[in-house]
Design an enzyme around this catalytic site. Sequence first.
Site, PDB file in Angstrom:
ATOM      1  CG  ASP A 197      -1.985  -1.035   1.144  1.00 46.47           C
ATOM      2  OD1 ASP A 197      -2.057  -1.707   0.094  1.00 46.47           O
ATOM      3  OD2 ASP A 197      -2.738  -1.197   2.123  1.00 46.47           O
ATOM      4  CG  LEU A 210     -32.217 -10.618 -10.916  1.00 49.41           C
ATOM      5  CD1 LEU A 210     -31.042 -10.812  -9.974  1.00 49.41           C
ATOM      6  CD2 LEU A 210     -32.062 -11.505 -12.145  1.00 49.41           C
ATOM      7  CE  LYS A 242     -30.863 -10.318  -5.982  1.00 53.95           C
ATOM      8  NZ  LYS A 242     -30.777  -9.319  -4.905  1.00 53.95           N
ATOM      9  CE  LYS A 251     -26.930 -12.269 -13.927  1.00 49.90           C
ATOM     10  NZ  LYS A 251     -25.830 -11.324 -13.845  1.00 49.90           N
ATOM     11  CB  CYS A 300     -11.048  -5.716  38.905  1.00 50.33           C
ATOM     12  SG  CYS A 300     -11.205  -4.088  38.147  1.00 50.33           S
ATOM     13  CB  CYS A 352     -12.566  -1.363  33.853  1.00 39.91           C
ATOM     14  SG  CYS A 352     -11.566  -1.983  35.212  1.00 39.91           S
ATOM     15  CB  CYS A 384      -9.049  -5.113  35.562  1.00 40.23           C
ATOM     16  SG  CYS A 384     -10.524  -5.895  34.905  1.00 40.23           S
TER      17      CYS A 384
HETATM   18  N1  5U1 Z   1     -24.828 -11.184  -9.468  1.00 37.65           N
HETATM   19  C1  5U1 Z   1     -25.885 -10.520  -9.931  1.00 37.65           C
HETATM   20  N2  5U1 Z   1     -26.634  -9.732  -9.184  1.00 37.65           N
HETATM   21  N3  5U1 Z   1     -27.569  -9.241 -10.012  1.00 37.65           N
HETATM   22  C2  5U1 Z   1     -28.592  -8.384  -9.759  1.00 37.65           C
HETATM   23  N4  5U1 Z   1     -26.313 -10.552 -11.184  1.00 37.65           N
HETATM   24  C3  5U1 Z   1     -27.377  -9.756 -11.263  1.00 37.65           C
HETATM   25  N5  5U1 Z   1     -28.152  -9.448 -12.295  1.00 37.65           N
HETATM   26  C4  5U1 Z   1     -29.163  -8.595 -12.092  1.00 37.65           C
HETATM   27  C5  5U1 Z   1     -29.408  -8.034 -10.828  1.00 37.65           C
HETATM   28  C6  5U1 Z   1     -30.520  -7.085 -10.620  1.00 37.65           C
HETATM   29  O1  5U1 Z   1     -29.960  -8.256 -13.104  1.00 37.65           O
HETATM   30  C7  5U1 Z   1     -29.826  -8.932 -14.347  1.00 37.65           C
HETATM   31  C8  5U1 Z   1     -31.154  -8.897 -14.993  1.00 37.65           C
HETATM   32  C9  5U1 Z   1     -28.776  -8.272 -15.172  1.00 37.65           C
END
Ligand code: 5U1
Length: 678
Positions: A39, A89, A121, A297, A418, A433, A439
């Site tokens: 870093d 989704l 997700k 998917k 203590c 404390c 302690c």
């Molecule tokens: N990993 C992932 N999360 N997520 C959320 N893929 C994914 N795809 C999404 C959403 C709302 O929508 C697809 C329809 C692209």
Amino acid sequence: MSNSGRLFSDPKSRIEALRVRLLEHNYRYYVLADPDVSDSQYDLLLRQLSELEAEYPQFYSPDSPSQRVGAVPSGGFSSVAHQLPMLSLKDAFSDQEVEDFDQRVRTTLELDEVTYCAEPKLDGLAVSLIYEQGKLIRAATRGDGHSGEDVTANVRTITAIPLRLRGNNYPDQLEVRGEVYMPLDGFQRYNQRALAKDTKVLANPRNGAAGSLRQLDPKVTATRPLAFFAYSGILPESYQPAPTTQFAVLQQLKGWGFPVNPETKIVVGNSGCAEFYQYLGGIRSQLNYDIDGVVYKVDKLADQELLGNVSRAPRWAVARKFPAAEEITQVLSISVQVGRTGAITPVARLQPVAVGGVMVANATLHNETEIRRKDVRPGDWVIIRRAGDVIPELVKVITERRETELAVWEFPKLCPICNSAIERVAGEAIARCTGGLYCPAQRKQSIRHFATRKAMDIEGLGDKLVDQLVDAGLIESVADLYTLSLEQLVSLERVADKSAQNLLEQLHKSKQVALPKLLYALGIREVGEVTATTLAETFGTLENLAQADLEALQAVNEVGPIVAAHVYEFFHEPHNQAVIAKLLAAGIQPQIVTAIAAGGPLDGEVWVLTGKLSVPRSQAKKWLLDLGAKVTGSVSKNTTALLAGAEAGSKLSKAEKLGVKVYTEEQFNQLLDEHGIG
Ligand code: 5U1
């Protein structure tokens, strides 16, 4: 390192070379999770770049890694329309629902088996990122799916998101969608600091991410630990060679510099989906981010096209949700724990309840202010949340469920371990404390801390054994560890001859410890690993540090007055002096840090740099360190030399007043020449 950008003599090429190097380091860090510089080396390069850019403002570029934090956008967040709707989704809450989804997909595609791209997700905030000619030009929240808020200025501060794409095969136009999230370690660190400062804590990582992106001032967002995973890429139809699967799109996004969740896998059929769900559920608590499920998917993009969308959700994807990680339970009582520095933490003892598959019987209440803010009382019904590996949190009290008036819990005045007084310093959120190492609780915690990997790294000295050793009166301080005998160890319950031998060997090995580790192990308040290293590098030996006065401590870069006072007090406390003397007498030999140990020609000199120099200040500092000098931030009576560049101001006058030797840059260059450096 030191010649970064120096291959080119013209500033424009040097600036560009540094920008590309930083982009590559970012890629290794965030995308490959395989950094090849520390870093501090990264920071040094960034500083060199900023200094060059300040000197040559004509080469300013908004996609430079130095340009993450910009001005406050006027007029708050404007609304932006998404080029394509941001879909949501469809959720599946059972295996059966996933099976039904797979069945529908197979029927439509007329396939016996379908390949899916399975992804965690994340419980964060969806954003759309627009790149033109490889540069980030806009970032927007999902909003209602059709339009969201323009959060470009804030998203630019997230270092995991590239401002400029890597390589040269990116399309003219690219939209990347994904999740901004707050890593759990960052969330915890942020809240610990907020508690110490008595400012508002974040309710959970998701709220933390959402709230951070909605800050009006990007400077505030920049202080929040945010990260990003990309999950979809929208490329122009003309882009060649076009990826044909979701998985290939994600690989391509990685190449352009976007972090993609490393748990993403290709799975086949419903059984493959179920296996992935089990696997991810199993490792969920070890992840450094919250997930609330798994997304499947259809992998082939042509098949996604065939399946199409229904309303606002695609027919080609489904989100299998994990059971909620929040549960309701009752507070049986409230008690307090005593930490290493005496910090008193109230803890709710709960009617045990399974939260996200793990039994929870305690939840931290942080401090008195938090208890009052949430109004938690013994007997209350409460909502408990467990996020990953984080200590379970009490989200809120369900006050409507109070059937009778419940007594307000009184913060104890005496330490339950203590009996010493508990005090709260004005302005501090944490009560402590006052028993110090008298302690037993503090004693045990400080011995545990001493043995940890980042400290003295004494394998085999676990919590249980520390408890036994203290309770049996065999040790009072960390120094007593080194006088333990085999007989004493085996006299303890369940300590076998072999493990006792091993522990003695470990203790012996730990005597050759690096000074920064020893300083960290001593548990000086506010001295973490980084400060311990800085102190070790500045003072070189334990003796020098122990004898340093407040002024010398405060002159150390990044050591403020509070840390300086803690260090000073620590080394002046008679008990600590006795423990250190005993450690040294037992044979502890702190290994001097190399920068000082090298015994360079400027050994013992303390330099301060000021004014405008023709080389980046970080470079001049490095040369001095290489010669064995220390470099501090302000002029004091310990300063032995001042390098004064053009337009030097108050530091120069102070140095002159104190009779400190002043070097012009020319004299400095001569000095470097004499030592064959620079
Ligand atoms: N990993 C992932 N999360 N997520 C959320 N893929 C994914 N795809 C999404 C959403 C709302 O929508 C697809 C329809 C692209």
